[in-house]
Write an enzyme that holds these catalytic residues in place. Structure first.
Site, short mmCIF file in Angstrom:
data_model
loop_
_atom_site.label_atom_id
_atom_site.label_comp_id
_atom_site.label_asym_id
_atom_site.label_seq_id
_atom_site.Cartn_x
_atom_site.Cartn_y
_atom_site.Cartn_z
N VAL A 62 43.36 31.01 32.74
CA VAL A 62 43.90 30.66 33.90
C VAL A 62 43.12 29.81 34.84
O VAL A 62 43.79 29.44 35.86
CB VAL A 62 44.51 31.98 34.58
CG1 VAL A 62 45.64 32.42 33.50
CG2 VAL A 62 43.61 32.96 34.92
N TYR A 153 35.09 40.80 43.23
CA TYR A 153 36.48 41.46 42.87
C TYR A 153 37.23 41.73 43.95
O TYR A 153 38.44 41.21 44.19
CB TYR A 153 36.18 42.37 42.20
CG TYR A 153 37.44 43.11 41.38
CD1 TYR A 153 38.09 42.52 40.23
CD2 TYR A 153 38.10 44.11 41.99
CE1 TYR A 153 39.40 43.30 39.92
CE2 TYR A 153 39.26 44.89 41.49
CZ TYR A 153 39.82 44.38 40.48
OH TYR A 153 40.82 44.75 40.14
N ALA A 155 36.77 40.37 47.00
CA ALA A 155 37.39 39.11 47.97
C ALA A 155 38.40 38.34 46.97
O ALA A 155 39.32 37.74 47.66
CB ALA A 155 35.85 38.16 47.88
N ILE A 186 44.00 53.29 37.85
CA ILE A 186 45.34 53.29 36.82
C ILE A 186 44.51 53.55 35.54
O ILE A 186 43.59 53.21 35.12
CB ILE A 186 45.87 51.89 36.82
CG1 ILE A 186 46.58 51.31 38.07
CG2 ILE A 186 47.07 52.05 35.76
CD1 ILE A 186 47.28 52.42 38.79
#
Ligand code: NAD
Length: 245
Positions: A62, A153, A155, A186
């Protein structure tokens, strides 16, 4: 509900796979976009087929602008439409800033934040023409509260909040909503690796007193892309048991 098509990044496993299954329950065909070999997503693809929807796998990083353009074009060719985009792919490279090097910073920001921009950039021309779109990006409570050892992470996840609110403002007039979900702790492979001691410390921070499940996040995304949420845009829905209030 009419048949819809969702592009979900990082849907090969974990939270993304659960999101794919939750949307499949609402008659949505799924384009699974992930980084690894297709075989790594076999369980997810089989479960989607068993749920009775069409699901196809697309291997793509991505963070690569031109590769994401190619993959979106291919999905539009194969499915004829993209109604829903879920930006879920994400990584961590946790270190204190003292030890974090430039590559740690760049990699996390490129995948977690630029990855969302890339997908939004390429799917919105189609959504604008159709005057319909639902975009949900997976942030984190860490993006709202910060966390020592996770500057890159945090940011990237805070960036997703600003991106989401801007997209909501730019595309609202075309009936495209943009929202974020911010999970807390989680239960995943990552949290399974914690000791009982560490988990007990964590529970003290969570009013509801337990870890969340991947289904809790998937249900929030399912709601945000549904017709029931048609008048909701630009929000950050925390799924954290009250950890950050
Ligand atoms: P995971 O590592 O199990 O899954 C992430 C998926 O993203 C994997 O399938 C991976 O192959 C894919 N991916 C990674 N880099 C990619 C790239 N460059 N291009 C395409 N795909 C790529 O993680 P998870 O726990 O399921 O997390 C999913 C999302 O939820 C992430 O954005 C994460 O930051 C966020 N989140 C997770 C938690 C948690 O407790 N697990 C908490 C808050 C937020």
């Amino acid at each position: 509900m009419d048949k819809r098509v969702a592009l979900i990044t990082g849907a090969g496993r974990g939270i993304g796979a659960k999101i794919a299954l939750a949307l499949a329950a609402d008659n949505t065909d799924i384009a699974v976009v992930d980084y690894g070999e297709e075989s790594a997503a076999k369980e997810t693809l089989d479960a989607l087929a068993a749920a009775g929807v069409t699901a196809r796998y697309y291997r793509c990083d991505v963070s690569d602008f031109s590769a994401t353009k190619e993959v979106v074009d291919q999905i539009l060719k194969d499915f004829g439409r993209i109604d829903i985009l879920v930006n879920n792919a994400g990584i961590t490279a946790d270190k204190l800033i003292m030890r974090m090097d430039e590559a740690d910073w760049d990699r996390v920001l490129s995948i977690n934040l630029k990855g969302c921009f890339n997908m939004i950039k390429h799917v919105t021309p189609f959504m604008m023409r159709k005057r319909f779109g639902r975009i949900v990006s997976v942030s984190s409570v860490v993006g709202l509260m910060g966390n020592a050892g996770q500057a890159n992470y945090a940011a990237s996840k805070a960036g997703i909040v600003g991106l989401t609110k801007s997209v909501a403002k730019e595309f609202g007039s075309r009936n495209i909503t943009a929202n974020a979900v911010a999970p807390g702790f989680i239960r995943t492979a990552m949290t399974d690796a914690l000791t009982e001691e560490q988990k007990k410390e964590m529970y003290k921070l969570i009013p509801l007193g337990s870890l969340g499940e991947t289904d809790d996040v998937a249900n929030a995304v399912r709601f945000l892309v549904s017709d029931a949420a048609r008048y909701i845009t630009g929000v950050v829905l925390k799924v954290d048991g009250g950890m950050y209030i």
